[in-house]
Each structure stands twice: as structure tokens, then as C-alpha cells.
Write a protein that holds these residues in place. Structure first.
Motif, PDB file in Angstrom:
ATOM      1  N   PHE A  43       0.913  -1.142   0.186  1.00 24.76           N
ATOM      2  CA  PHE A  43       0.087  -0.131   0.067  1.00 24.76           C
ATOM      3  C   PHE A  43       0.894   1.200  -0.085  1.00 24.76           C
ATOM      4  CE2 PHE A  43      -3.313  -2.834   1.434  1.00 24.76           C
ATOM      5  CZ  PHE A  43      -4.366  -2.614   0.522  1.00 24.76           C
ATOM      6  N   ASP A  44       2.153   1.198   0.568  1.00 23.85           N
ATOM      7  CA  ASP A  44       2.823   2.286   0.583  1.00 23.85           C
ATOM      8  C   ASP A  44       3.699   2.375  -0.485  1.00 23.85           C
ATOM      9  OD1 ASP A  44       1.844   2.799   2.992  1.00 23.85           O
ATOM     10  OD2 ASP A  44       3.585   2.801   4.197  1.00 23.85           O
ATOM     11  N   ASP A  80      -7.944 -11.324  -1.548  1.00 21.74           N
ATOM     12  CA  ASP A  80      -8.986 -10.920  -1.415  1.00 21.74           C
ATOM     13  C   ASP A  80      -8.635  -9.371  -0.395  1.00 21.74           C
ATOM     14  OD1 ASP A  80     -10.336 -12.689  -2.637  1.00 21.74           O
ATOM     15  OD2 ASP A  80     -11.116 -13.756  -1.147  1.00 21.74           O
ATOM     16  N   LEU A  81      -7.642  -9.547   0.201  1.00 21.27           N
ATOM     17  CA  LEU A  81      -7.447  -8.252   1.066  1.00 21.27           C
ATOM     18  C   LEU A  81      -6.788  -7.203   0.333  1.00 21.27           C
ATOM     19  CD1 LEU A  81      -5.113  -9.631   4.008  1.00 21.27           C
ATOM     20  CD2 LEU A  81      -7.479  -8.307   4.180  1.00 21.27           C
ATOM     21  N   PHE A  82      -5.886  -7.595  -0.777  1.00 21.70           N
ATOM     22  CA  PHE A  82      -5.697  -6.674  -1.558  1.00 21.70           C
ATOM     23  C   PHE A  82      -6.640  -6.205  -2.560  1.00 21.70           C
ATOM     24  CE2 PHE A  82      -1.615  -8.174  -0.169  1.00 21.70           C
ATOM     25  CZ  PHE A  82      -1.103  -7.299   0.275  1.00 21.70           C
ATOM     26  N   VAL A  88      -6.809  -2.411   8.257  1.00 24.66           N
ATOM     27  CA  VAL A  88      -6.008  -2.939   9.088  1.00 24.66           C
ATOM     28  C   VAL A  88      -6.660  -4.027  10.118  1.00 24.66           C
ATOM     29  CG1 VAL A  88      -4.500  -2.855  11.484  1.00 24.66           C
ATOM     30  CG2 VAL A  88      -4.067  -1.126   9.792  1.00 24.66           C
ATOM     31  N   LEU A  89      -7.964  -3.895  10.334  1.00 21.61           N
ATOM     32  CA  LEU A  89      -8.740  -4.982  11.149  1.00 21.61           C
ATOM     33  C   LEU A  89      -9.039  -6.121  10.146  1.00 21.61           C
ATOM     34  CD1 LEU A  89     -11.377  -2.701  12.612  1.00 21.61           C
ATOM     35  CD2 LEU A  89      -9.727  -3.518  13.816  1.00 21.61           C
ATOM     36  N   SER A  90      -9.334  -6.075   8.977  1.00 19.07           N
ATOM     37  CA  SER A  90      -9.200  -7.148   7.910  1.00 19.07           C
ATOM     38  C   SER A  90      -7.805  -7.764   8.060  1.00 19.07           C
ATOM     39  CB  SER A  90      -9.694  -6.849   6.351  1.00 19.07           C
ATOM     40  OG  SER A  90     -11.040  -6.013   6.667  1.00 19.07           O
ATOM     41  N   ARG A 121       5.624   3.966  12.967  1.00 13.78           N
ATOM     42  CA  ARG A 121       4.757   4.702  13.969  1.00 13.78           C
ATOM     43  C   ARG A 121       3.312   3.992  14.198  1.00 13.78           C
ATOM     44  NH1 ARG A 121       6.070   9.266  13.239  1.00 13.78           N
ATOM     45  NH2 ARG A 121       8.069   9.319  14.582  1.00 13.78           N
ATOM     46  N   HIS A 122       2.612   4.030  13.143  1.00 16.18           N
ATOM     47  CA  HIS A 122       1.333   3.662  12.872  1.00 16.18           C
ATOM     48  C   HIS A 122       1.055   2.072  13.118  1.00 16.18           C
ATOM     49  CE1 HIS A 122       0.351   7.659  10.979  1.00 16.18           C
ATOM     50  NE2 HIS A 122      -0.853   7.486  11.612  1.00 16.18           N
ATOM     51  N   MET A 123       1.954   1.384  12.598  1.00 15.73           N
ATOM     52  CA  MET A 123       1.938  -0.226  13.138  1.00 15.73           C
ATOM     53  C   MET A 123       2.152  -0.366  14.530  1.00 15.73           C
ATOM     54  SD  MET A 123       4.234  -1.430   9.526  1.00 15.73           S
ATOM     55  CE  MET A 123       4.401  -2.952  10.070  1.00 15.73           C
ATOM     56  N   ALA A 124       3.014   0.386  15.091  1.00 12.15           N
ATOM     57  CA  ALA A 124       3.298   0.301  16.575  1.00 12.15           C
ATOM     58  C   ALA A 124       2.333   0.325  17.422  1.00 12.15           C
ATOM     59  CB  ALA A 124       4.561   1.071  17.035  1.00 12.15           C
ATOM     60  N   MET A 125       1.295   1.308  16.973  1.00  6.86           N
ATOM     61  CA  MET A 125       0.028   1.629  17.617  1.00  6.86           C
ATOM     62  C   MET A 125      -0.839   0.427  17.680  1.00  6.86           C
ATOM     63  SD  MET A 125      -0.844   5.814  16.419  1.00  6.86           S
ATOM     64  CE  MET A 125       0.591   6.931  16.722  1.00  6.86           C
ATOM     65  N   ILE A 126      -0.892  -0.551  16.716  1.00  7.36           N
ATOM     66  CA  ILE A 126      -1.619  -1.625  16.516  1.00  7.36           C
ATOM     67  C   ILE A 126      -1.527  -2.622  17.991  1.00  7.36           C
ATOM     68  CG2 ILE A 126      -2.110  -3.967  15.504  1.00  7.36           C
ATOM     69  CD1 ILE A 126      -1.174  -2.703  12.897  1.00  7.36           C
ATOM     70  N   GLU A 127      -2.767  -2.746  18.549  1.00  5.93           N
ATOM     71  CA  GLU A 127      -2.594  -3.668  19.994  1.00  5.93           C
ATOM     72  C   GLU A 127      -1.901  -4.698  19.901  1.00  5.93           C
ATOM     73  OE1 GLU A 127      -5.607  -5.779  23.482  1.00  5.93           O
ATOM     74  OE2 GLU A 127      -6.292  -4.487  21.456  1.00  5.93           O
ATOM     75  N   GLY A 128      -0.887  -5.036  20.684  1.00  4.03           N
ATOM     76  CA  GLY A 128       0.189  -6.072  20.566  1.00  4.03           C
ATOM     77  C   GLY A 128       1.100  -6.550  19.763  1.00  4.03           C
ATOM     78  N   SER A 129       1.453  -5.288  19.028  1.00  2.00           N
ATOM     79  CA  SER A 129       2.585  -5.064  18.007  1.00  2.00           C
ATOM     80  C   SER A 129       3.725  -5.196  18.412  1.00  2.00           C
ATOM     81  CB  SER A 129       2.145  -4.079  16.965  1.00  2.00           C
ATOM     82  OG  SER A 129       2.468  -2.815  17.753  1.00  2.00           O
TER      83      SER A 129
END
Length: 279
Positions: A43-44, A80-82, A88-90, A121-129
Motif C-alpha cells: 500500500f505504501d 482478497d485483502l488487496f 488494518v482490522l481485516s 509508528r502507526h503499525m506500533a499503535m496496533i494492539e499487541g504489535s
């Protein structure tokens, strides 16, 4: 309790396949049958539509080869995800499908080392990452990468000394930025240390992993039972072509800033990095 989400990063040719195979067999871990999901970097930095096309071809090959159903499902569901906008939830649902009571799920994609500081930084905000970054001797890594790419470019997959030298010379002259970027430890370490809290990151030298204490650090970091990994350090090395002393010296000179940066940031270098051993 939600499982830990492990993001396995690393320079290309730095042991991520070994890590995936080891953790996939750990009874407290669950990894899908596709090792490298390439979710965030697609995506990036890439193209979701191109990824869908590639996964469609991969799914067709899996069916034609009668791959196990869980392998076919993992490929089709990832495709299917792409097909959807980034969600992020999917993505997490994909990681956790079939996990049961596993304490760790994960995505081991070396290319995440190329992600921006903001994305990390945004990935680090995911719970449990949690983030694990593997470093391999820069010269060994580059030569292994050169051999792999040269093999891909050969019609028969045969890597000649001439082809490897041509690709190496091109890389050292600045004409192969994708190869060089994969070994830019200074960039990745700087981004990782700035974007991800200390308790959520672990950086290790691959050469030390088969020695119990370093591997045990991974288990402790993830909160799972310590297990001794395989004694073979499996890396997808590519063609068995030795580098010359002259090639070694050129790569070492070119990559000296990476050795210096790692030593400054990590406080040391492994003994294998400071010698003249060749892989």
C-alpha cells in the motif's frame, strides 16, 4: 486475550525464512502458509492491483500443483485483502484466522525494513504489535542478494561469475538502488528506534541466532516458552558462487558506513562481522 502480532523485518537474505520456519513450528505461534504478506509495503510503496494479479497467478499454480487446501486458502484470502482499500482490522483477522489459543501470530516480510518512520509508528499503535529486525553481515548479505538476482535474470537460473560481477559493479556504481536499499541498516535502525517504543522492538544479529541465548531472547520477547531452534542457519543463498578477495574488498569499502552505523547504534559488532570469513 488478543495474541501478540509479530512484524518480522530484516534485510533481504538475512535469515527471515529460518525465523519463519522455526516460529511456525512453535506450539504457541500461528503463521499463515504465506510467509511474506507484503501488506503495508504494497500500500505504501507498491501497487495493490499488481499484487492481486501476482497472487492470482500464485493461486492458479497452487491449484495446478495440488497444494494443500490451507495453502490455497491463505493465498486466495490474501488476494482478497488487496482487492479492498487498506483495512488494518481485516488484515489482523487474516493473521488470526485459525490461530486458536496461539499467543503469537505474525507477518515476516523483510521489505518492511523499507517502510517510512510514519508507517512504522502507526503499525506500533496496533494492539499487541512487536517488531523483530534481523541484521546479517552487510558484505555476506549483499553478495547473497547479488547471486539471487543474477539467478533470476538468467534464463536457466545459472549464475556465472561474469553475471554476478556485472550486477555487483552496477550496484556499487549506484545503478541498483533496490538491492542496496535492502541493506541500509542505518536507515531502518534509525526509523525503527524513533518510531517504535523500546519494549516493542528487538534487534538481533542473525549470525548469533543459533546460539541458544540469542534465540531465547526472541522467545522471551514474545512471551512464549523457550525452544531451541534448528542448528542449521538456513538462508536462501542462491547459486553457490564464491566471491573473490577483490570483490570482498570492494563491497567492504562500499558498505563500511553500514558497519560503522550498526556499531554506533548497537554498541558492538559480532565477531563474524569483523573477520574475513566468506559465505
Amino acid at each position: 486475550m488478543a495474541p501478540v502480532i509479530l512484524f518480522g523485518m530484516g534485510a533481504a537474505k538475512a535469515g527471515s525464512s529460518w525465523l519463519y520456519q522455526w516460529l511456525q513450528r512453535h506450539p504457541e505461534c500461528h503463521f499463515r502458509a504465506v510467509k511474506e504478506l507484503h501488506y503495508f509495503d504494497t500500500f505504501d510503496l507498491g501497487s495493490p492491483s499488481a499484487k492481486v494479479k501476482a497472487l492470482t497467478q500464485q493461486a492458479d499454480r497452487a491449484r495446478a500443483n495440488s497444494a494443500q487446501l490451507h495453502v490455497q486458502s491463505a493465498i486466495s484470502e490474501l488476494r482478497d485483502l488487496f482487492r479492498q482499500p487498506e483495512n488494518v482490522l481485516s488484515y489482523i483477522d487474516y493473521l488470526e484466522k485459525g490461530a486458536g489459543d496461539a499467543r503469537v501470530v505474525g507477518d515476516i516480510t523483510p521489505a518492511y525494513a523499507l517502510l517510512s518512520r510514519n508507517r512504522l509508528r502507526h503499525m506500533a499503535m496496533i494492539e499487541g504489535s512487536m517488531f523483530l529486525y534481523l541484521l546479517r553481515d552487510p558484505v555476506d548479505r549483499l553478495w547473497s542478494h547479488i547471486r539471487m538476482i543474477a539467478g533470476r535474470q538468467s534464463p536457466r537460473g545459472i549464475v556465472t561469475a561474469e553475471a554476478a560481477e556485472a550486477l555487483l559493479s552496477s550496484a556499487l556504481a549506484g545503478h541498483e538502488p533496490a538491492i542496496v536499499a535492502r541493506g541500509d541498516y542505518h536507515m531502518t535502525l534509525t526509523n525503527l528506534l524513533e518510531a517504535v517504543p523500546e519494549q516493542q522492538r528487538l534487534v538481533l544479529f542473525y549470525e548469533e541466532l543459533i546460539e541458544g541465548p540469542a534465540a531465547h531472547r526472541i522467545c522471551d520477547f514474545l512471551g512464549i516458552e523457550r525452544q531451541t531452534p534448528p542448528q542449521e542457519r538456513t538462508i536462501m543463498l542462491g547459486a553457490d558462487l564464491k566471491r573473490t578477495d577483490e570483490q570482498h574488498a570492494r563491497m567492504r569499502d562500499f558498505l563500511q558506513p553500514q558497519y560503522d552505523a550498526v556499531e554506533e547504534i548497537m554498541g558492538r559488532l559480532p565477531a563474524t562481522w569483523t573477520g574475513l570469513e566468506k559465505v
